[in-house]
Write a protein that holds these residues in place. Structure first.
Motif, PDB file in Angstrom:
ATOM      1  N   PHE A 158       8.942  68.172  20.947  1.00  0.00           N
ATOM      2  CA  PHE A 158       8.178  68.751  21.727  1.00  0.00           C
ATOM      3  C   PHE A 158       8.174  70.409  21.716  1.00  0.00           C
ATOM      4  O   PHE A 158       7.327  71.001  22.008  1.00  0.00           O
ATOM      5  N   LYS A 159       9.405  70.920  21.465  1.00  0.00           N
ATOM      6  CA  LYS A 159       9.426  72.114  21.139  1.00  0.00           C
ATOM      7  C   LYS A 159       8.813  72.736  19.879  1.00  0.00           C
ATOM      8  O   LYS A 159       7.914  73.579  20.134  1.00  0.00           O
ATOM      9  N   HIS A 160       8.660  71.978  19.023  1.00  0.00           N
ATOM     10  CA  HIS A 160       7.660  72.349  18.067  1.00  0.00           C
ATOM     11  C   HIS A 160       6.227  72.131  18.301  1.00  0.00           C
ATOM     12  O   HIS A 160       5.365  72.955  17.819  1.00  0.00           O
ATOM     13  N   PHE A 161       6.018  71.237  19.146  1.00  0.00           N
ATOM     14  CA  PHE A 161       4.640  71.169  19.849  1.00  0.00           C
ATOM     15  C   PHE A 161       4.081  72.429  20.476  1.00  0.00           C
ATOM     16  O   PHE A 161       2.878  73.102  20.332  1.00  0.00           O
ATOM     17  N   MET A 162       5.072  72.825  21.261  1.00  0.00           N
ATOM     18  CA  MET A 162       5.001  74.094  22.095  1.00  0.00           C
ATOM     19  C   MET A 162       4.524  75.327  21.052  1.00  0.00           C
ATOM     20  O   MET A 162       3.904  76.109  21.337  1.00  0.00           O
ATOM     21  N   LYS A 163       5.495  75.324  19.965  1.00  0.00           N
ATOM     22  CA  LYS A 163       5.298  76.383  19.150  1.00  0.00           C
ATOM     23  C   LYS A 163       3.820  76.398  18.407  1.00  0.00           C
ATOM     24  O   LYS A 163       3.194  77.420  18.309  1.00  0.00           O
ATOM     25  N   ALA A 164       3.306  75.271  18.173  1.00  0.00           N
ATOM     26  CA  ALA A 164       2.028  75.011  17.670  1.00  0.00           C
ATOM     27  C   ALA A 164       0.872  75.502  18.645  1.00  0.00           C
ATOM     28  O   ALA A 164       0.046  76.065  18.365  1.00  0.00           O
ATOM     29  N   TRP A 165       1.246  75.196  19.879  1.00  0.00           N
ATOM     30  CA  TRP A 165       0.357  75.172  21.024  1.00  0.00           C
ATOM     31  C   TRP A 165       0.093  76.457  21.289  1.00  0.00           C
ATOM     32  O   TRP A 165      -0.952  77.306  21.781  1.00  0.00           O
ATOM     33  N   HIS A 387      -3.154  77.742  14.322  1.00  0.00           N
ATOM     34  CA  HIS A 387      -2.865  78.534  15.487  1.00  0.00           C
ATOM     35  C   HIS A 387      -1.467  79.535  15.139  1.00  0.00           C
ATOM     36  O   HIS A 387      -0.737  78.659  14.474  1.00  0.00           O
ATOM     37  N   ALA A 388      -1.423  80.677  15.430  1.00  0.00           N
ATOM     38  CA  ALA A 388      -0.198  81.585  15.256  1.00  0.00           C
ATOM     39  C   ALA A 388       0.709  81.160  16.582  1.00  0.00           C
ATOM     40  O   ALA A 388      -0.079  81.205  17.670  1.00  0.00           O
ATOM     41  N   PRO A 389       2.031  81.050  16.651  1.00  0.00           N
ATOM     42  CA  PRO A 389       2.726  80.979  17.768  1.00  0.00           C
ATOM     43  C   PRO A 389       2.825  82.156  18.557  1.00  0.00           C
ATOM     44  O   PRO A 389       2.447  83.363  18.079  1.00  0.00           O
TER      45      PRO A 389
END
Length: 746
Positions: A158-165, A387-389
């Motif tokens: 989910f941290k990776h999801f937030m980076k993508a988000w 998307h860029a983080p």
């Protein structure tokens, strides 16, 4: 003297009261017999190696599987964090796997937030709802209006999801509500945080000093084993604690300090070390700076001065200081884990770090070691991601006005959700694996904050209290049912461990990697999750270094080459500070307007007739994460409130009928908040100015059918807190309670 499995079980069982009886073992905390418990062998048709998730320690486990069911969990002898042994929680993991109250299917809220009324839906419907609401928040307020609260190794997905988000607002209560002050303090002093597991050499210490650290009741597996080894080799314990803990019962010196006065005691110890030249003068001259200022600062902080503050007799302060100094450099001041107490916690941990430096234990055997990390490369992501983080916001919730915060503050994220916040206006939360109602102070304030959200999704295994306030609840599989990322923390001997499913997911639960990947696909970010599953993800990471996945899967762990960990093994001694010197006097703190050396400041006293509320843990429970586990609840069914027996005899309102041991009482805090009824434990093992509760009980979630309403919640009673001005930690030992007999109004 080698530690046996029998001995290790006794260490945890004695602190749990009835646990020793339940295990069929004696109640001696340090069992001295050398007879190991015979291994009954494999109880099943296969054994699956993995690592545990019943707490954050991540011990290596072997799951025995028969006819598709996990029949028992044992420690993996190859894994350096378990060494073939498990604490009671780890051994009781099947109690979570087969908990009848587990979340079984996705849920969508169908009533007002907080009423805990949900409808079971399909995964596609739940993910559509979640994705749609998150995209609406993003369109109206921007990507950074979404925050993630996380706890546990599965949070990596989910941290990776937030980076993508595109949102950097990722916080864990384990920082600002637990370990943050020590990370800031040791970074200020030695230039590096401690991390987890802590790089300490308990096994080779000659003296171990525990300051409010209930090692033995706080069952960090490897450290308890090493503590037993050290005691077996003749090491002595110095325990500073208002309560006569299990560790205190084995100590050479127990100092029953008045709560909130630890800094005064630490300064008095330094006074003795300096005045009697018991510090490591050669080490300090070579590796540290600021000694002259420190010596002048503690010159008048005598044991007699500290006695009036701490209540600890001067001769006891002096004798314990001499013992601590006499064992240097193998004199280990344990840094503790839960370190947010009174709002001055970074300074208290600074005093502990400075004491360690005076003893010359940083970088030495029996003290603080140099850890190394197993090199596992990151998964190679495509170069053309959609998307860029977002950039890391060092001036936003991460710092929140606290200059030495090294992580995003969970409490800062809560503040940023309140209307009119100057830096952020968070509108949606993703809550993974952490029951915020138990972790955060001031529950009313927290729930008011949640009501300001436009959307909240919770991912959990059990219907914890926080799930009742979510809009969507996604059921995750337990660690025994899921593949996951590898674990490779810095450690004395670097290692990489693998989590893999022992059985198929029960009901309609899904592993965290699947949930995060599916959610990303629902919001158009599937390109950030190019792996098929967690197995492929791990295989790809390992392949970049030519590491054998099949061997790792078979053993559960691979060890890296041993590297020097201390001066005696050839590791360089020194600090990672700007000039390479240990900072006794902190110029950085001075420049920021804080005291460069720790200063004792008196804490507020409670109202008349009240006791300071302290909390901790029991060896059979990981706070609120295990209180619904029927296997672990059998020997420890609920918490009790510890109260000094002499203080009980003079309680207002109990003159006609004195309080009896085992009676149920209600705790009422200084703001009138009332606990659920809880048994009172009348004992001489605690000071008369405080009471003590094991944290995690008093659950309000009705779907936790065993835990609901059992015992009392210290979290509910923690309506006040003091914020550490240096790093933002929320000191919670600033609440006071009075007692009423259950069923009788005051």
């Amino acid at each position: 003297m080698a530690i046996t499995r029998r001995k290790f079980i006794q260490i945890g069982a004695a602190g749990a009261g009835g646990a020793a009886v339940a295990s069929g073992l004696g109640t001696r905390w340090w069992g001295l017999d050398r007879d190991p418990v015979p291994d009954p062998g494999t109880d099943g048709d296969r054994v699956v190696a993995s690592y545990c998730e019943l707490c954050f320690w991540g011990c290596g486990v072997l799951a025995h599987v028969k006819d598709g069911r996990v029949t028992k969990i044992t420690g993996n002898p190859e894994h350096p964090l378990s060494r073939g042994m498990l604490c009671p929680r780890g051994a009781g993991a099947t109690g979570l796997l087969y908990d009848p109250d587990r979340l079984r299917r996705p849920l969508v809220r169908r009533a007002k937030r907080g009423e805990d009324v949900f409808e079971e839906v399909s995964w596609d419907a739940a993910l559509n709802e979640t994705g749609e609401k998150l995209l609406q928040v993003k369109a109206r307020h921007g990507a950074e209006a979404v925050a993630l609260f996380t706890h546990g190794s599965g949070g990596v997905w989910f941290k990776h999801f937030m980076k993508a988000w595109g949102s950097p607002n990722v916080g864990a209560p384990s920082y600002a509500q637990c370990r943050g002050p020590r990370e800031a303090a040791f970074t200020l002093t030695f230039g590096t945080p401690l991390g987890s597991p802590e790089p300490i050499d308990l096994a080779n210490a000659r003296c171990i000093t525990l300051i409010g650290s209930h090692l033995g009741e706080n069952m960090h597996n490897t450290q308890v084993q090493e503590l037993a080894e050290a005691i077996g080799k003749g090491a002595g314990l110095v325990v500073v604690d208002p309560r006569f803990s299990v560790a205190a019962s084995k100590a050479k010196f127990w100092l029953p300090v008045k709560p909130g006065t630890d800094i005064a005691l630490l300064l008095a110890w330094m006074n003795v070390l300096v005045a009697e030249k018991l510090y490591d003068a050669e080490y300090v001259a070579r590796y540290a700076e600021g000694f002259d200022a420190l010596a002048a600062h503690v010159a008048d902080k005598t044991p007699e001065w500290a006695y009036a503050i701490t209540g600890v007799r001067p001769e006891l302060i002096r004798a314990s200081a001499r013992f601590i100094g006499g064992a240097r450099p193998a004199s280990l001041v344990h840094p503790g884990r839960h370190t947010v107490w009174y709002g001055d916690d970074t300074q208290r941990e600074r005093a502990m770090a400075i004491l360690a430096a005076l003893l010359g234990s940083w970088g030495r055997r029996g003290g603080y070691l140099t850890a190394s990390k197993f090199p596992v490369p990151a998964y190679p992501l495509p170069a053309d991601l959609p998307h860029a983080p977002a950039k890391d916001p060092t001036d936003k919730p991460k710092a929140g006005g606290y200059p030495l915060a090294t992580e995003v503050l969970a409490s800062g994220l809560c503040d940023a959700t309140k209307p009119g916040h100057a830096l952020y206006d968070l509108k949606a939360w993703i809550v993974y694996g952490c029951n915020l109602l138990q972790a955060m102070p001031n529950r009313k304030e927290l729930l008011d904050t949640i009501q300001n959200l436009e959307f909240m999704v919770a991912i959990d295994v059990l219907p914890a209290e926080v799930t009742g306030w979510a809009d969507v609840v996604l059921p995750e599989s337990t660690y025994l049912e899921r593949d996951d990322d590898v674990s490779a923390p810095p450690y004395k001997r670097p290692f990489v461990a693998l989590r893999q499913a022992a059985v198929e997911p029960m009901y309609d639960s899904r592993p965290g990697w699947w949930i995060a990947k599916a959610l990303a696909e629902h919001v158009g970010l599937g390109g950030w999750f190019p792996w098929k599953d967690a197995k492929e993800y791990v295989r790809t990471r390992l392949a970049q270094k030519g590491l054998p996945y099949d061997e790792l899967a078979a053993k559960g762990v691979l060890l890296g080459p041993a590297a020097p960990t201390c001066e005696e093994e050839g590791a360089p001694v020194g600090a990672a500070t700007e000039n390479g010197k240990i900072q006794l006097f902190s110029k950085e703190l001075a420049q920021l307007g804080f005291d460069p050396l720790p200063v004792y400041v008196p804490q507020d006293e409670g109202p008349p007739g009240h006791f300071r509320l302290l909390s901790g843990r029991a060896p059979l429970h990981t706070f609120g994460r295990t209180v619904n586990n029927r296997l672990l609840a059998e020997p420890f069914p609920e918490n009790e409130v510890w109260l000094n027996a002499d203080a009980a005899r003079s309680l207002p309102g109990f003159e006609l009928r004195p309080l009896e041991n085992g009676e149920r009482v209600v705790l009422v805090n200084q703001d009138g908040i009332r606990s659920t009824p809880v048994k009172v434990k009348l004992t001489q093992r605690i000071r008369g100015d405080c009471v003590y509760l094991v944290h995690g009980w008093g659950q309000t979630a009705r779907r936790l059918r065993y835990a609901h309403g059992r015992g009392a919640s210290d979290s509910l009673l923690t309506s006040r807190y003091k914020v550490d001005p240096i790093m933002g930690g929320t000191g919670m030992n600033v609440n006071f309670v009075r007692l009423e007999r259950a069923g009788e109004a005051a």
